[in-house]
Scaffold this motif. Structure first.
Motif, PDB file in Angstrom:
ATOM      1  N   VAL A 125     -10.227   1.038  22.562  1.00  0.00           N
ATOM      2  CA  VAL A 125     -10.890   1.888  23.565  1.00  0.00           C
ATOM      3  C   VAL A 125      -9.899   2.904  24.116  1.00  0.00           C
ATOM      4  CG1 VAL A 125     -12.052   1.905  25.813  1.00  0.00           C
ATOM      5  CG2 VAL A 125     -12.600   0.118  24.135  1.00  0.00           C
ATOM      6  N   HIS A 126      -8.707   2.465  24.427  1.00  0.00           N
ATOM      7  CA  HIS A 126      -7.640   3.358  24.885  1.00  0.00           C
ATOM      8  C   HIS A 126      -7.402   4.479  23.870  1.00  0.00           C
ATOM      9  CE1 HIS A 126      -3.596   4.692  26.020  1.00  0.00           C
ATOM     10  NE2 HIS A 126      -3.156   4.289  24.843  1.00  0.00           N
ATOM     11  N   ALA A 127      -7.414   4.131  22.584  1.00  0.00           N
ATOM     12  CA  ALA A 127      -7.157   5.138  21.539  1.00  0.00           C
ATOM     13  C   ALA A 127      -8.266   6.182  21.446  1.00  0.00           C
ATOM     14  CB  ALA A 127      -6.976   4.446  20.184  1.00  0.00           C
ATOM     15  N   LEU A 128      -9.443   5.865  21.980  1.00  0.00           N
ATOM     16  CA  LEU A 128     -10.541   6.838  21.939  1.00  0.00           C
ATOM     17  C   LEU A 128     -10.235   8.088  22.763  1.00  0.00           C
ATOM     18  CD1 LEU A 128     -13.643   4.471  22.192  1.00  0.00           C
ATOM     19  CD2 LEU A 128     -12.900   5.790  20.201  1.00  0.00           C
ATOM     20  N   TRP A 129      -9.315   7.981  23.726  1.00  0.00           N
ATOM     21  CA  TRP A 129      -8.959   9.197  24.496  1.00  0.00           C
ATOM     22  C   TRP A 129      -8.428  10.276  23.564  1.00  0.00           C
ATOM     23  CZ3 TRP A 129     -11.791   8.261  28.188  1.00  0.00           C
ATOM     24  CH2 TRP A 129     -11.687   7.181  29.053  1.00  0.00           C
ATOM     25  N   ARG A 130      -7.713   9.877  22.525  1.00  0.00           N
ATOM     26  CA  ARG A 130      -7.213  10.875  21.557  1.00  0.00           C
ATOM     27  C   ARG A 130      -8.380  11.580  20.866  1.00  0.00           C
ATOM     28  NH1 ARG A 130      -3.565   8.445  17.247  1.00  0.00           N
ATOM     29  NH2 ARG A 130      -2.887  10.602  16.981  1.00  0.00           N
ATOM     30  N   ALA A 131      -9.396  10.811  20.507  1.00  0.00           N
ATOM     31  CA  ALA A 131     -10.534  11.388  19.783  1.00  0.00           C
ATOM     32  C   ALA A 131     -11.396  12.282  20.668  1.00  0.00           C
ATOM     33  CB  ALA A 131     -11.393  10.258  19.206  1.00  0.00           C
ATOM     34  N   LEU A 132     -11.351  12.064  21.978  1.00  0.00           N
ATOM     35  CA  LEU A 132     -12.236  12.789  22.898  1.00  0.00           C
ATOM     36  C   LEU A 132     -11.532  13.909  23.670  1.00  0.00           C
ATOM     37  CD1 LEU A 132     -14.173   9.720  24.361  1.00  0.00           C
ATOM     38  CD2 LEU A 132     -15.013  11.351  22.663  1.00  0.00           C
ATOM     39  N   THR A 133     -10.226  14.053  23.497  1.00  0.00           N
ATOM     40  CA  THR A 133      -9.481  15.077  24.226  1.00  0.00           C
ATOM     41  C   THR A 133      -9.559  16.415  23.495  1.00  0.00           C
ATOM     42  OG1 THR A 133      -7.957  13.403  25.089  1.00  0.00           O
ATOM     43  CG2 THR A 133      -7.256  15.688  25.245  1.00  0.00           C
ATOM     44  N   ARG A 134      -9.821  17.467  24.241  1.00  0.00           N
ATOM     45  CA  ARG A 134      -9.994  18.808  23.685  1.00  0.00           C
ATOM     46  C   ARG A 134      -9.296  19.837  24.572  1.00  0.00           C
ATOM     47  NH1 ARG A 134     -12.311  15.697  20.761  1.00  0.00           N
ATOM     48  NH2 ARG A 134     -14.437  15.793  19.910  1.00  0.00           N
ATOM     49  N   ARG A 135      -9.166  21.026  24.010  1.00  0.00           N
ATOM     50  CA  ARG A 135      -8.875  22.234  24.775  1.00  0.00           C
ATOM     51  C   ARG A 135      -9.925  23.264  24.417  1.00  0.00           C
ATOM     52  NH1 ARG A 135      -4.439  23.227  27.747  1.00  0.00           N
ATOM     53  NH2 ARG A 135      -2.652  21.839  27.550  1.00  0.00           N
ATOM     54  N   VAL A 136     -10.285  24.099  25.374  1.00  0.00           N
ATOM     55  CA  VAL A 136     -11.180  25.214  25.063  1.00  0.00           C
ATOM     56  C   VAL A 136     -10.378  26.243  24.282  1.00  0.00           C
ATOM     57  CG1 VAL A 136     -12.624  27.036  26.022  1.00  0.00           C
ATOM     58  CG2 VAL A 136     -12.564  24.784  27.118  1.00  0.00           C
ATOM     59  N   SER A 137     -10.928  26.701  23.169  1.00  0.00           N
ATOM     60  CA  SER A 137     -10.241  27.685  22.328  1.00  0.00           C
ATOM     61  C   SER A 137      -9.931  28.953  23.120  1.00  0.00           C
ATOM     62  CB  SER A 137     -11.117  28.033  21.127  1.00  0.00           C
ATOM     63  OG  SER A 137     -10.618  29.168  20.460  1.00  0.00           O
ATOM     64  N   PRO A 138      -8.767  29.567  22.884  1.00  0.00           N
ATOM     65  CA  PRO A 138      -8.465  30.847  23.545  1.00  0.00           C
ATOM     66  C   PRO A 138      -9.508  31.923  23.254  1.00  0.00           C
ATOM     67  CG  PRO A 138      -6.485  29.932  22.513  1.00  0.00           C
ATOM     68  CD  PRO A 138      -7.631  29.079  22.070  1.00  0.00           C
ATOM     69  N   ALA A 139     -10.222  31.790  22.153  1.00  0.00           N
ATOM     70  CA  ALA A 139     -11.254  32.780  21.803  1.00  0.00           C
ATOM     71  C   ALA A 139     -12.361  32.840  22.842  1.00  0.00           C
ATOM     72  CB  ALA A 139     -11.845  32.443  20.438  1.00  0.00           C
ATOM     73  N   VAL A 140     -12.584  31.749  23.565  1.00  0.00           N
ATOM     74  CA  VAL A 140     -13.656  31.723  24.562  1.00  0.00           C
ATOM     75  C   VAL A 140     -13.326  32.650  25.726  1.00  0.00           C
ATOM     76  CG1 VAL A 140     -14.926  30.256  26.184  1.00  0.00           C
ATOM     77  CG2 VAL A 140     -14.376  29.403  23.890  1.00  0.00           C
ATOM     78  N   ALA A 141     -12.092  32.599  26.196  1.00  0.00           N
ATOM     79  CA  ALA A 141     -11.690  33.502  27.278  1.00  0.00           C
ATOM     80  C   ALA A 141     -11.585  34.936  26.791  1.00  0.00           C
ATOM     81  CB  ALA A 141     -10.355  33.043  27.872  1.00  0.00           C
ATOM     82  N   ALA A 142     -11.174  35.123  25.524  1.00  0.00           N
ATOM     83  CA  ALA A 142     -11.009  36.482  24.979  1.00  0.00           C
ATOM     84  C   ALA A 142     -12.356  37.163  24.761  1.00  0.00           C
ATOM     85  CB  ALA A 142     -10.221  36.421  23.670  1.00  0.00           C
ATOM     86  N   ARG A 143     -13.356  36.413  24.313  1.00  0.00           N
ATOM     87  CA  ARG A 143     -14.674  36.976  24.019  1.00  0.00           C
ATOM     88  C   ARG A 143     -15.766  36.078  24.603  1.00  0.00           C
ATOM     89  NH1 ARG A 143     -14.946  40.540  19.726  1.00  0.00           N
ATOM     90  NH2 ARG A 143     -17.032  40.946  20.566  1.00  0.00           N
ATOM     91  N   PRO A 144     -15.882  36.002  25.923  1.00  0.00           N
ATOM     92  CA  PRO A 144     -16.848  35.069  26.524  1.00  0.00           C
ATOM     93  C   PRO A 144     -18.291  35.368  26.157  1.00  0.00           C
ATOM     94  CG  PRO A 144     -15.963  36.576  28.184  1.00  0.00           C
ATOM     95  CD  PRO A 144     -15.135  36.753  26.948  1.00  0.00           C
ATOM     96  N   GLU A 145     -18.583  36.617  25.791  1.00  0.00           N
ATOM     97  CA  GLU A 145     -19.961  36.981  25.455  1.00  0.00           C
ATOM     98  C   GLU A 145     -20.432  36.335  24.150  1.00  0.00           C
ATOM     99  OE1 GLU A 145     -17.447  39.973  23.240  1.00  0.00           O
ATOM    100  OE2 GLU A 145     -17.371  38.945  25.189  1.00  0.00           O
TER     101      GLU A 145
END
Length: 574
Positions: A125-145
């Motif tokens: 269960v502890h190891a599932l944090w690795r599978a569920l951790t993300r970052r929002v891609s820089p492309a989202v801030a660059a082109r939010p539309e």
């Protein structure tokens, strides 16, 4: 009260672009339903699609218009269209396979778990944090539309499966689990992402999507900050978050959510209710909402229904007979006319937390103001929601034939005497802020415990959400991790040995059913059927999900609190 525009500081141009993309994706959603049929159709998938890097919204809209002219596009035509103009849902999130604060077995991890089977599972269960951790891609801030996903500054932990973004109240139990896993920096990142949303929009959104800017969720940000501070002592972190806690409290005290009610002694109390700022189909479930609304004849009736659906989504309990006048008819949702027990519990906790943080920071004026606010809400909950016959706190129903303004006169028959697990959530307030007057004194806690024992909610595999089997996911026989956790924590912080024993018994049942389901399926589940050990839950408007953020967090919290001795069976008892 009529819904208002979402409180956002975002620029008008950005908002217009977000709405244009959403409108396009909702049309895609409708066409996909025509092409695929209702079987295996998840409307949320389509509003999560980012535009492909070589596509424009205008070109995608023009191509969709051609499809819409067909009597019924085929599955192949629909798939080809989506592949041409959109990237895969979730591709605008970047997996963080190795969070810097993750260790396969952290030092000091679950020292009271002696059972080899229990410990091996806990590490899974502890190891599932690795599978569920993300970052929002820089492309989202660059082109939010090009995205419905919103940019966030730090790492996130997603719940799992169809939920590809961070969610508000889920994050509290994710953080509780991360603290057990010693992943303090990831926990801070999640909380500061929510602080960022408060700074940008004036409140924490239901989730980090443009289609969630019309509502919040159960307000637990202050509880996240409190628990992280208690684990780390990080005052820089507290100072960073503190202004946003005060700002969020103002949101929940605004006219959208605040209700004034006069008790039988002539005292006027302020309490809060859920109310989304929306009267259209939810974009993530538009085809579902429109189908229900098709039973209604007038535009006004449909708008009122859409408003209630979104308000129910703000409650986190979407959906439940708790919010319906007729549990067989979704169009009778009346959530914005209900003063909920749990919401006011969370806001009282927020007020206590802000008073505590203000004192730490040295602002005694704010500390005293919020201390008085918490006492006033305590009195309000006891005056308006407490029922001494049932020894429970009950939701209060406002009249639906009156405008939601002014002061309501309290009426005893307006309390909802139907039993829900939420009726016992105020016990949770006893689990925090040692040294303060307890929300529930010991004699009353024992009476509430007896009421819980007689309620019918206690089942072989945990606490049922309600006693009504309606097919809705926040009803019987489903049990949900947050409800188990809050009630167990409240009972555990009692001077009563019987209450503490009951808390451990409930936690044991919950751990066993989670373990058995994991061994059978290889997954942690969003919800569980509490009638049968090892059975995942069902019902609702989407297929049961796995992952699963808050289930993971509560299991780790229970194992840290209670341990698991070597000789104690971890699976379902025979």
């Amino acid at each position: 009260m009529a819904p208002t525009a979402a409180a956002a500081d975002a620029g008008d141009g950005e908002e217009e672009q977000a709405q244009a993309l959403l409108a396009l994706l909702q049309r895609v959603q409708s066409e996909a339903l025509r092409a695929l049929g209702p079987h295996d159709f998840d409307p949320k998938l389509y509003v999560d699609l980012p535009l492909a890097t070589d596509a424009t919204a205008a070109a995608a809209a023009a191509a969709l218009a051609s499809l819409m002219r067909l009597p019924a596009p085929s599955r192949g035509e629909m798939d080809a269209y989506i592949s041409r103009y959109f990237a895969q849902a979730g591709s605008d999130l970047v997996a963080v396979a190795d969070p810097p604060d993750f260790e396969p077995e952290p030092r000091g991890f679950l020292p009271r778990v002696e059972s080899g089977a229990a410990r091996a599972w806990a590490l899974d269960v502890h190891a599932l944090w690795r599978a569920l951790t993300r970052r929002v891609s820089p492309a989202v801030a660059a082109r939010p539309e090009r995205h419905t996903l919103l940019p966030l500054p730090g790492r996130v932990v997603v719940p799992g499966s169809r939920f590809r973004e961070v969610y508000y109240w889920d994050s509290y139990w994710v953080i509780r689990g991360l603290l057990v896993s010693k992943m303090y920096e990831t926990a801070k990142d999640i909380a500061l992402n929510l602080v960022y949303l408060v700074e940008k929009y004036g409140f924490v959104l239901n989730g980090a999507r443009s289609y969630y800017t019309n509502r919040s969720q159960p307000p637990l940000l202050s509880s996240m900050i409190f628990d992280i501070y208690m684990a780390t002592g990080d005052m820089v972190f507290v100072r960073r978050a503190f202004p946003s806690l005060v700002k969020e409290h103002s949101f929940w005290m605004s006219e959208v959510h605040n209700v004034r009610i006069m008790d039988n002694h002539g005292r006027v109390h302020n309490l809060s209710r859920y109310q989304a700022m929306w009267n259209k189909p939810r974009p993530e479930s538009a085809t579902i909402d429109e189908e229900f609304a098709s039973k209604l004849t007038s535009t006004g009736a449909k708008e009122k229904f859409y408003h209630q659906v979104a308000s129910t989504a703000e409650s986190g309990w979407d959906f439940s007979s708790r919010w319906m006048r007729d549990s067989t008819d979704m169009t009778t949702l009346t959530t914005s006319y209900i003063i909920p027990v749990d919401l006011n519990t969370f806001i009282l906790k927020m007020e206590r937390d802000i008073a505590f943080f203000a004192k730490l920071i040295g602002d005694m004026t704010i500390s005293e103001r919020f201390s008085e606010a918490s006492k006033a809400r305590h009195n309000a909950i006891e005056s308006v929601l407490w029922n001494s016959d049932m020894e429970q706190w009950l939701d209060y129903w406002l009249p639906t034939d009156e405008n939601c303004q002014g002061v309501y006169q309290w009426k005893p028959n307006s309390q909802n005497r139907v039993i829900f697990a939420s009726n016992f959530v105020p016990l949770w307030l006893n689990a925090h802020h040692a040294g303060l007057e307890r929300f529930v004194d010991e004699a009353k806690l024992v009476r509430v415990m007896r009421s819980l024992q007689k309620s019918g909610l206690l089942q072989p595999a945990g606490i049922a959400t309600s006693l009504s089997n309606t097919g809705q996911q926040w009803d019987f026989p489903n049990g949900w991790a947050p409800l188990q956790h809050m009630i167990v924590e409240g009972l555990l912080r009692s001077d009563s040995a019987e209450a503490r024993k009951l808390a451990e018994d409930i936690a044991t049942r919950w751990v066993r059913t989670n373990y058995a389901a994991y061994k059978a399926t290889g997954a942690m589940h969003e919800k569980y059927d509490v009638e049968a050990c090892g059975k995942s839950g069902g019902g609702g408007e989407y297929k049961p999900q796995t992952g699963f953020g808050w289930s993971n967090g509560v299991i780790l919290s229970f194992l840290e609190e209670f341990g698991w001795p070597q000789e104690k069976e971890i699976g379902c008892s025979s």
